[in-house]
Design an enzyme around this catalytic site. Structure first.
Site, PDB file in Angstrom:
ATOM      1  N   GLY A   5     -14.506   1.634   1.073  1.00  0.00           N
ATOM      2  CA  GLY A   5     -14.216   1.871  -0.340  1.00  0.00           C
ATOM      3  C   GLY A   5     -12.732   1.569  -0.363  1.00  0.00           C
ATOM      4  N   SER A  56      -8.233   6.152   1.161  1.00  0.00           N
ATOM      5  CA  SER A  56      -9.384   6.951   0.726  1.00  0.00           C
ATOM      6  C   SER A  56      -8.875   7.752  -0.268  1.00  0.00           C
ATOM      7  CB  SER A  56     -10.026   7.768   1.822  1.00  0.00           C
ATOM      8  OG  SER A  56     -10.808   8.513   1.288  1.00  0.00           O
ATOM      9  N   ASP A  87     -10.490  10.123  -1.490  1.00  0.00           N
ATOM     10  CA  ASP A  87     -10.943  11.679  -1.288  1.00  0.00           C
ATOM     11  C   ASP A  87     -10.093  12.485  -0.525  1.00  0.00           C
ATOM     12  OD1 ASP A  87     -13.348  10.940  -2.559  1.00  0.00           O
ATOM     13  OD2 ASP A  87     -14.506  10.506  -1.047  1.00  0.00           O
ATOM     14  N   MET A 121     -15.194  12.521  -7.906  1.00  0.00           N
ATOM     15  CA  MET A 121     -15.729  12.242  -6.611  1.00  0.00           C
ATOM     16  C   MET A 121     -15.156  13.205  -5.334  1.00  0.00           C
ATOM     17  SD  MET A 121     -15.052   7.878  -6.424  1.00  0.00           S
ATOM     18  CE  MET A 121     -16.257   7.184  -7.153  1.00  0.00           C
ATOM     19  N   ARG A 148     -17.863  13.640  -1.916  1.00  0.00           N
ATOM     20  CA  ARG A 148     -19.011  13.937  -1.680  1.00  0.00           C
ATOM     21  C   ARG A 148     -19.004  14.953  -0.333  1.00  0.00           C
ATOM     22  NH1 ARG A 148     -20.924   8.920  -0.151  1.00  0.00           N
ATOM     23  NH2 ARG A 148     -21.266   8.497  -2.224  1.00  0.00           N
ATOM     24  N   ARG A 196      22.430  23.916 -20.173  1.00  0.00           N
ATOM     25  CA  ARG A 196      23.343  23.806 -19.044  1.00  0.00           C
ATOM     26  C   ARG A 196      24.314  24.787 -18.766  1.00  0.00           C
ATOM     27  NH1 ARG A 196      22.747  18.575 -16.819  1.00  0.00           N
ATOM     28  NH2 ARG A 196      21.584  17.118 -18.340  1.00  0.00           N
TER      29      ARG A 196
END
Length: 833
Positions: free
Chosen positions: A78, A217, A219, A261, A263, A523
């Site tokens: 992928g 990847s 994932d 996504m 899996r 500040r």
């Protein structure tokens, strides 16, 4: 100006000849000098430095390491944003070392098919690749490579081109295939010699194959690395959609179920839930309890009763219950509609998560890993196991490829066998920390019994995206500990003026995705307000301070420590959380807000490069923020593909500017007729942005023209990136846990007295972990005049920036990663039991 004639004495023919010779020699010397690299300074290439390596792993001059060698690079499986940055780095660093570099188009299929699928790469062939998503050289699932016949064809194609080094960018399947290929290499060559596919001489020249992997990847499912290439960009895509959905959900009081996504890995779902404050998240590594339906409905009802107009539920596509049954987005929608009658919608994000421009982080990660991969390949011997280059904290590491693959498979096995606690452990410490923080913030409610302690939180310095996420986390974790939480408006000034109010759980609910500072920030330093601050600490009963801000937060906290000698009320624990776009706070490699600013600059650079590529022969000079700290300019240079980046930490002179102009002049003779130069706002008081613009314009006349952009305060604004939201959330949670323990430690007879060095600390990321460091110890590491740390880790990345811009400098490889074992990282089951 009037030219005044100067009388020149008449010379003899011999004297004239000697004078002409001397002038020619001088001219030749000056010409030669103009091509030599200058001393190590800002924008130009530094002088060559011998790589010193006391560890004994030195490899001489990096620019000669690849002579006579060939490297092939392919992307497989992928696609993931940032792969192109890795390919670009492999090609350019490979060429820099003297090696030939080949593209393998269409992944392993191209390796098997050969022919035009394997092409030699050039420097210019990877230009304008950095900002593109996907993979320019293509990727394909390849069945042929799974067969021995296919691997024989692949081996022959490599041997015929003299390629013995293979860089594979992909997931665990792609990397496993590469390791199998390497293990069979000798037998494949023997078979090819027998069948006449290759000659004996060719087999001898290619007697072994080196393999290095980079994990691409979205994932983040590969064990052994904190982040895989593409994950951060995917989170950017997801958060853009979640932020957009949030506005419509609020309008209609809707519940949204988003499927992302993952899996076999819940990383994207988990970080999305942390970064948007989701009401619930389903991940495959930790399924919910059997009564999760009741718990979920109760949770959503509580949120609505607390005043929220929406609910967000995140589901990983591989989500399951404890019995292995899938939990889908539609299942959850049906449940919510049936039980609660809420207006509910499902959004499945799908492949949009893979697309789009890579984030700054993924570009820098891909570039760093590409450099490391080339070094690992060229250093490898026949005995070196195939390795994967990865990231641990902000450090590049090399790990044995098959150890990582095995642990990654062990996670899936553990989940399939119902050993979910083991699966979480195998995912690594970072994943577990994220999961624990999420559960604290989403599933645990403030206790009815109170601790009796009061904590105050304030923002100090300039605004930085992610500050609000840190405040939200601090408040909610504080309430979970049973503390009374106070919000201080307008920094130390507000602490002195009594702009202090109690803050509730619901009040900070929607803050996580907001830029700027909801509390207000200034500040102003506290020294002149000691008396007023002491009175307010006493009157509001404050037992601990959490100060979120930049360099002023650090120096102001040091002032509070000095004030302890005169004001007893200041003897309370305090914790500083670095939050500034400049990333200049000592004690931490990263500050909240710097990633958002970096992405803003990188996006602007992309658009400017696009404009320059269209008009041709144009150089853009861009001024970035950062004070005296060159972090933004350097990292944006790496992420944006800049030709030079001028910073204070590397001094530069007029000669360096001249070398840069000459370099751009040469570049205009190639097909890449554009230039990008970054300048840190305070890199040099005389060589201003206007000066550099005028110099480039004058010197480039007839060759290129110039434009300039001062980005200004747009770098402080905008929606925080997923990294800054997540980083701020974790820092807030960790700070509260520490300060709670410190208050208890400093309590005697019902009274708090904190006067030790370790009662005032800065929480920072150092290399691979978050650590608390006493503020007084950090004083020694700080250049107070220029508001920067004396040592900054990212300066070691500057040679990469220059090499990728085609400067002929020497890469000091004394600190390249060396092979570690995954068990050392504490993510094997044995090391966790």
């Amino acid at each position: 100006m009037v030219a005044v004639p100067i009388p020149v004495p008449e010379l003899s023919p011999e004297a004239s000849r000697l004078l002409v010779s001397a002038l020619l020699a001088l001219a030749a010397g000056l010409l030669l000098l103009s091509f030599l690299p200058p001393a190590p300074r800002g924008g130009g290439p530094p002088a060559k430095k011998m790589a010193q390596n006391p560890s004994g792993h030195g490899h001489g001059h990096a620019e000669n390491m690849g002579i006579g060698k060939a490297i092939a690079v392919l992307t497989s499986g992928g696609d993931a944003q940032g792969m192109n940055a890795a390919v670009r780095a492999v090609v350019r660093v490979g060429i820099y070392t003297g090696a030939k570099v080949y593209f393998v188009h269409e992944g392993y299929q191209g390796l098997v098919d050969g022919g035009d699928n394997i092409k030699e790469a050039t420097w210019e062939s990877v230009s304008m690749m950095l900002q593109l998503g996907g993979t320019v050289i293509g990727s394909a699932r390849c069945q042929d490579f799974r067969t021995r016949e296919g691997r024989l064809k692949a081996a022959r194609n490599l041997v015929k081109r003299g390629i013995t080094n293979l860089c594979v960018i992909g997931g665990d399947g792609s990397l496993t295939g590469a390791d199998t290929f390497r293990a069979e290499w000798s037998s494949l060559l023997d078979e090819l010699v027998k069948t006449g596919g290759i000659t004996v001489e060719e087999a001898k020249k290619s007697s072994y194959l080196n393999i290095v992997g980079m994990v691409g990847s979205i994932d983040n499912d590969f064990c052994g690395t904190d982040m895989t290439i593409g994950t951060d960009s995917a989170l950017h895509r997801i958060m853009e959609i979640v932020d957009a959905i949030t506005t419509t959900a609020q309008s209609h009081q809707r519940t949204f179920v988003l499927e992302v996504m993952g899996r076999h890995c819940g990383y994207l779902a988990l970080i999305t839930a942390l970064a948007c404050g989701a009401d619930w998240v389903f991940i495959p590594e930790s399924p919910p309890e059997d009564d999760w339906e009741d718990h979920l409905c109760r949770r959503l009802t509580e949120t609505r009763l607390g005043g929220s107009r929406l609910n967000i539920i995140i589901v990983a596509e591989g989500a399951i219950d404890k019995h292995g049954k899938a939990i889908t987005a539609d299942d959850i929608k049906t449940l919510v509609v049936k039980r609660l009658e809420y207006d509910t919608r499902v959004t499945i994000l799908g492949h949009v998560q893979r697309g789009g421009t890579p984030s700054a982080f993924d570009r820098i990660l891909g570039s760093r890993m590409g450099v490391e991969a080339v070094m690992a390949l060229l250093e490898a011997t026949p005995e070196t196991p195939a390795c994967v280059v990865s990231l641990s904290g902000n450090q590049a590491v090399r790990l044995p490829l098959m150890e990582c693959v095995q642990v990654t498979k062990d996670v899936t096995t553990a989940m399939n066998e119902g050993r979910f606690e083991d699966a979480l452990k195998l995912r690594g410490r970072s994943f577990q920390n994220n999961w624990n923080v999420y559960k604290l913030l989403a599933h645990i409610r403030p206790p009815s019994t109170k601790s009796g302690y009061t904590l105050a939180v304030l923002n100090v310095g300039a605004p930085a995206a992610g500050m609000n996420a840190a405040v939200r986390s601090t408040v909610r974790i504080g309430l979970i500990h049973g503390h009374r939480m106070l919000a201080v408006h307008d920094g130390f000034e507000g602490l002195a003026e009594g702009k202090i109010e109690e803050i509730s759980w619901e009040r900070v609910g929607s803050w996580i995705g907001l830029g700027g500072s909801k509390l207000g920030t200034k500040r102003t330093l506290p020294k002149k307000y000691f008396e007023e601050i002491s009175i307010n600490i006493s009157s509001f009963g404050i037992h601990g301070l959490i100060i979120i801000g930049g360099f002023e937060a650090f120096t102001g906290s040091l002032e509070l420590m000095e004030g302890r000698a005169k004001f007893e009320e200041l003897c309370i624990p305090l914790c500083v959380i670095p939050a500034t776009v400049s990333n200049n706070v000592p004690g931490s490699d990263f500050s909240i807000g710097a990633d958002t600013a970096l992405n803003t600059i990188t996006t602007t650079c992309d658009r400017i490069k696009q404009s320059a590529a269209g008009t041709k022969r144009r150089v853009f000079i861009i001024e970035t923020m950062g004070g005296f700290c060159g972090y933004l300019a350097t990292m944006a240079g790496l992420a944006g593909g800049a030709d030079a980046a001028y910073i204070y930490e590397e001094r530069f002179n007029i000669h360096d500017l001249q070398v840069n102009v000459e370099h751009l002049t040469e570049k205009m003779k190639t097909t890449v007729k554009r230039g990008l130069v970054l300048r840190n706002e305070r890199c040099n008081e005389n060589y201003t942005t206007d000066f550099i613009y005028n110099l480039y314009s004058e010197e480039g006349k007839g060759i290129f023209d110039c434009r300039k952009n001062v980005l200004g305060h747009m770098q402080q604004g905008g929606t925080p990136t997923p990294f800054d939201r997540n980083f701020g959330t974790k820092m807030g949670a960790k700070a509260v846990a520490w300060i709670t323990g410190k208050i208890k430690e400093c309590t005697r007879h019902g009274r708090i007295f904190a006067n030790t060095k370790d009662s005032a600390c800065l929480l920072g990321m150092r290399k691979r972990s978050l650590v608390f460091q006493p503020l007084t110890e950090l004083k020694e590491e700080t250049d107070f005049e220029h508001r920067i740390p004396k040592e900054q880790w990212w300066l070691k990345l500057r040679p990469i920036l220059k090499i990728l811009a085609k400067y002929n400098i020497e890469l000091d490889t004394s600190e390249t990663a060396h092979l570690e074992h995954i068990t050392r990282k504490g993510i094997s089951l044995e090391s966790n039991n």
